[in-house]
Design a protein around this motif. Structure first.
Motif, PDB file in Angstrom:
ATOM      1  N   PHE A 104       0.848  -1.186   0.000  1.00 45.71           N
ATOM      2  CA  PHE A 104       0.000   0.000   0.000  1.00 45.71           C
ATOM      3  C   PHE A 104       0.890   1.244   0.000  1.00 45.71           C
ATOM      4  N   PRO A 105       0.521   2.286  -0.751  1.00 43.71           N
ATOM      5  CA  PRO A 105       1.351   3.506  -0.793  1.00 43.71           C
ATOM      6  C   PRO A 105       1.532   4.109   0.602  1.00 43.71           C
ATOM      7  N   MET A 106       2.765   4.147   1.068  1.00 47.15           N
ATOM      8  CA  MET A 106       3.032   4.610   2.430  1.00 47.15           C
ATOM      9  C   MET A 106       2.647   6.075   2.642  1.00 47.15           C
ATOM     10  N   GLU A 107       2.756   6.878   1.599  1.00 43.57           N
ATOM     11  CA  GLU A 107       2.438   8.297   1.746  1.00 43.57           C
ATOM     12  C   GLU A 107       0.953   8.531   1.986  1.00 43.57           C
ATOM     13  N   LYS A 108       0.113   7.505   1.775  1.00 43.85           N
ATOM     14  CA  LYS A 108      -1.327   7.643   1.981  1.00 43.85           C
ATOM     15  C   LYS A 108      -1.791   6.972   3.277  1.00 43.85           C
ATOM     16  N   ILE A 109      -0.831   6.690   4.160  1.00 39.25           N
ATOM     17  CA  ILE A 109      -1.165   6.056   5.440  1.00 39.25           C
ATOM     18  C   ILE A 109      -1.133   7.081   6.567  1.00 39.25           C
ATOM     19  N   VAL A 110      -2.149   7.019   7.414  1.00 40.68           N
ATOM     20  CA  VAL A 110      -2.228   7.819   8.633  1.00 40.68           C
ATOM     21  C   VAL A 110      -2.111   6.856   9.808  1.00 40.68           C
ATOM     22  N   PHE A 111      -1.138   7.097  10.694  1.00 34.50           N
ATOM     23  CA  PHE A 111      -0.867   6.188  11.805  1.00 34.50           C
ATOM     24  C   PHE A 111      -1.387   6.780  13.107  1.00 34.50           C
ATOM     25  N   HIS A 112      -2.434   6.140  13.652  1.00 35.53           N
ATOM     26  CA  HIS A 112      -3.067   6.562  14.896  1.00 35.53           C
ATOM     27  C   HIS A 112      -2.608   5.686  16.071  1.00 35.53           C
ATOM     28  N   GLY A 113      -3.249   5.885  17.220  1.00 36.35           N
ATOM     29  CA  GLY A 113      -3.014   5.061  18.403  1.00 36.35           C
ATOM     30  C   GLY A 113      -2.662   5.912  19.611  1.00 36.35           C
ATOM     31  N   ASN A 114      -3.201   5.546  20.772  1.00 33.60           N
ATOM     32  CA  ASN A 114      -2.978   6.357  21.967  1.00 33.60           C
ATOM     33  C   ASN A 114      -1.733   5.944  22.750  1.00 33.60           C
ATOM     34  N   ASN A 115      -1.104   4.838  22.374  1.00 39.06           N
ATOM     35  CA  ASN A 115       0.090   4.393  23.107  1.00 39.06           C
ATOM     36  C   ASN A 115       1.025   3.650  22.165  1.00 39.06           C
ATOM     37  N   LYS A 116       1.462   4.339  21.126  1.00 39.38           N
ATOM     38  CA  LYS A 116       2.355   3.722  20.147  1.00 39.38           C
ATOM     39  C   LYS A 116       3.691   3.400  20.813  1.00 39.38           C
ATOM     40  N   SER A 117       4.213   2.250  20.494  1.00 35.23           N
ATOM     41  CA  SER A 117       5.510   1.875  21.049  1.00 35.23           C
ATOM     42  C   SER A 117       6.630   2.507  20.233  1.00 35.23           C
ATOM     43  N   TYR A 118       7.830   2.473  20.792  1.00 33.74           N
ATOM     44  CA  TYR A 118       9.007   2.973  20.088  1.00 33.74           C
ATOM     45  C   TYR A 118       9.203   2.210  18.788  1.00 33.74           C
ATOM     46  N   GLU A 119       9.026   0.895  18.867  1.00 33.70           N
ATOM     47  CA  GLU A 119       9.211   0.047  17.687  1.00 33.70           C
ATOM     48  C   GLU A 119       8.195   0.371  16.603  1.00 33.70           C
ATOM     49  N   GLU A 120       6.942   0.638  16.997  1.00 37.35           N
ATOM     50  CA  GLU A 120       5.913   0.969  16.019  1.00 37.35           C
ATOM     51  C   GLU A 120       6.213   2.305  15.337  1.00 37.35           C
ATOM     52  N   LEU A 121       6.616   3.293  16.132  1.00 41.04           N
ATOM     53  CA  LEU A 121       6.944   4.592  15.560  1.00 41.04           C
ATOM     54  C   LEU A 121       8.174   4.500  14.653  1.00 41.04           C
ATOM     55  N   TYR A 122       9.131   3.690  15.052  1.00 40.28           N
ATOM     56  CA  TYR A 122      10.335   3.490  14.232  1.00 40.28           C
ATOM     57  C   TYR A 122       9.947   2.892  12.874  1.00 40.28           C
ATOM     58  N   MET A 123       9.059   1.895  12.907  1.00 39.25           N
ATOM     59  CA  MET A 123       8.586   1.283  11.674  1.00 39.25           C
ATOM     60  C   MET A 123       7.898   2.318  10.783  1.00 39.25           C
ATOM     61  N   ALA A 124       7.074   3.146  11.396  1.00 41.33           N
ATOM     62  CA  ALA A 124       6.320   4.142  10.631  1.00 41.33           C
ATOM     63  C   ALA A 124       7.245   5.166   9.986  1.00 41.33           C
ATOM     64  N   VAL A 125       8.205   5.660  10.744  1.00 41.41           N
ATOM     65  CA  VAL A 125       9.119   6.673  10.214  1.00 41.41           C
ATOM     66  C   VAL A 125      10.016   6.073   9.140  1.00 41.41           C
ATOM     67  N   SER A 126      10.546   4.879   9.396  1.00 42.45           N
ATOM     68  CA  SER A 126      11.471   4.256   8.447  1.00 42.45           C
ATOM     69  C   SER A 126      10.799   3.916   7.120  1.00 42.45           C
ATOM     70  N   HIS A 127       9.490   3.666   7.154  1.00 42.11           N
ATOM     71  CA  HIS A 127       8.770   3.361   5.919  1.00 42.11           C
ATOM     72  C   HIS A 127       8.126   4.598   5.296  1.00 42.11           C
TER      73      HIS A 127
END
Length: 441
Positions: A104-127
């Motif tokens: 899926f086109p990464m530029e069209k993804i919005v990442f929500h969540g009230n308690n994102k982990s470091y690993e999840e945020l790292y994945m989001a930024v790196s992609h």
């Protein structure tokens, strides 16, 4: 030949008594794929996306729509949403990973969540996801660290709680002051967060996000929340010269489940939102920001049904008749969680008179495992196929293995054709991750 012809005619007439969904005979689907079975209509999904595009995206400039994938997400669903040109809202590393695997086109993804982990945020930024919605200052600190390490720029929104309360079940209200979601607007917390981001090297604040709840039928609550956000935007412009480029108004638009629900077309909400936006920008002398909506249930809810096979039928004279099916709480926890109500039909007796009242019980060892109380139905017998309607949202995505039941398969249907998109779990799947320590061997 005449006998064979008579048999063929009788079979054809019998087929007409079965419930069809997206051109498919649901009784035949149950035979082919087994039950419980999630059935999802591709055509209905695309019809919802088309309505959004025609009455919102094409009608108003500088607008976007992202599908709230927590309602229902598979690799196939990612492909449909991509083809329809909508974005994707994810709330976890697992949902993000699914989108990544679907290309899926990464530029069209919005990442929500009230308690994102470091690993999840790292994945989001790196992609390189298009937006990260920051829920609290703790996430902001982590995001600053990650973007500095990766030397990657990221665009963000702050989720705020506007302090308005929608009329829905208390467990699916999200916009009130007392909420686990978002930064409260009282005090100077949001001002300090904005100031911090403005000074950040790699984080660019685009604007703000709010979500008011789920299964909402009133549009006034969106107007009130937007008015509050516009006042915030005006204050930030006056105090620190921050110009808001984007407002995400969330989703939560209600659908039909049972009598009493009064669903609206998507433009019932979006027309009111856009009018308020334009009026506010004009009166406050503010640049018109981009508007984003996040429909999830509204797209997928009515696009899915669940098929069950009837087992035991227990009649308690002058009290109740319990009709037990081969699923329940593990494949649809919503009735137990917040008393969600559904309609259903006996798929192989669709034209029979509904002169009985029965209660549909699941097979879990829980008294609360009741799918539907007091359903008007024909005479129900073991082996009948029950189709529970409007189960596309938050059924597959919330399914569990409670009582070690197998999670159902998912079939995508479209104009009479069916394709398996999620395999049924096997007994081996239930223990695949189990490990017996050496001292117990």
């Amino acid at each position: 030949m005449k006998i064979e012809g008579d048999i063929t005619m009788r079979n054809a007439e019998q087929m007409k008594t079965n419930y069809e969904f997206a051109g498919c005979d649901t009784v035949e689907l149950a035979k082919q794929y087994g039950t419980p079975l999630y059935v999802v209509s591709e055509e209905k999904i695309r019809e919802g996306c088309k309505e959004i595009k025609e009455t919102f995206l094409m009608k108003y400039k500088n607008t976007k729509a992202t599908y709230a994938s927590k309602a229902f997400l598979t690799l196939a669903m990612c492909k449909i949403i991509e083809e329809e040109g909508l974005g994707l809202d994810v709330v976890s590393g697992g949902e993000l990973y699914t989108a990544i695997k679907a290309n899926f086109p990464m530029e069209k993804i919005v990442f929500h969540g009230n308690n994102k982990s470091y690993e999840e945020l790292y994945m989001a930024v790196s992609h390189g996801v298009g937006r990260i919605v920051i829920d609290n200052s703790f996430e902001l600190h982590m995001l600053e660290d990650i973007t500095n390490i990766l030397k990657r720029d990221i665009e963000v929104l702050f989720r705020v709680s506007p302090g308005v309360k929608g009329e829905t079940h208390e467990y699916i209200i999200t916009g009130q002051k007392d909420s686990k979601f978002g930064i409260p607007l009282e005090g100077d917390n949001i001002l300090q967060c904005v100031k911090r981001v403005v000074l950040s090297k790699h984080i660019k604040l685009m604007g703000f996000h709010f979500h008011l709840g789920s299964q909402l039928f009133d549009r006034d609550i969106y107007v009130i929340a937007l008015r509050i956000i516009m006042n915030l935007i005006k204050q930030l412009k006056e105090q620190i010269s921050f110009v808001t480029k984007e407002i995400n108004t969330g989703g939560g638009f209600g659908i039909f489940y049972t009598n009493g629900d009064k669903p609206k077309p998507i433009n019932y909400y979006t027309d009111a939102i856009m009018k308020e936006l334009q009026d506010q920008c004009s009166s406050l002398n503010i640049e018109v920001p981009s508007i984003v909506i996040e429909p999830g249930r509204w797209i997928i809810g009515g696009s899915g049904i669940t098929l069950y096979t009837v087992g035991a039928v227990k009649e308690i004279p002058q009290v109740r008749t319990y009709v037990s099916v081969d699923g329940g709480l593990p494949d649809n926890p919503r009735p137990a969680l917040y008393k969600a109500k559904y309609q259903a039909v006996v798929a192989n007796k669709i034209n029979h008179p509904k002169d009985k009242v029965v209660t549909i019980a699941g097979k879990c060892c829980e008294s609360g495992d009741i799918l539907i109380w007091d359903l008007q139905a024909p005479q129900v017998e073991p082996g009948d196929i029950l189709a529970v309607l409007s189960t596309g949202a938050y059924n597959y995505s919330m399914a569990s293995n409670y009582n070690k039941l197998l999670r159902p398969a998912v079939v995508l249907v479209n104009r009479g054709e069916a394709n398996l998109i999620v395999k049924r779990e096997s007994l081996e799947d239930l223990i695949r991750r189990d490990i017996i320590p050496k001292h117990l061997l």
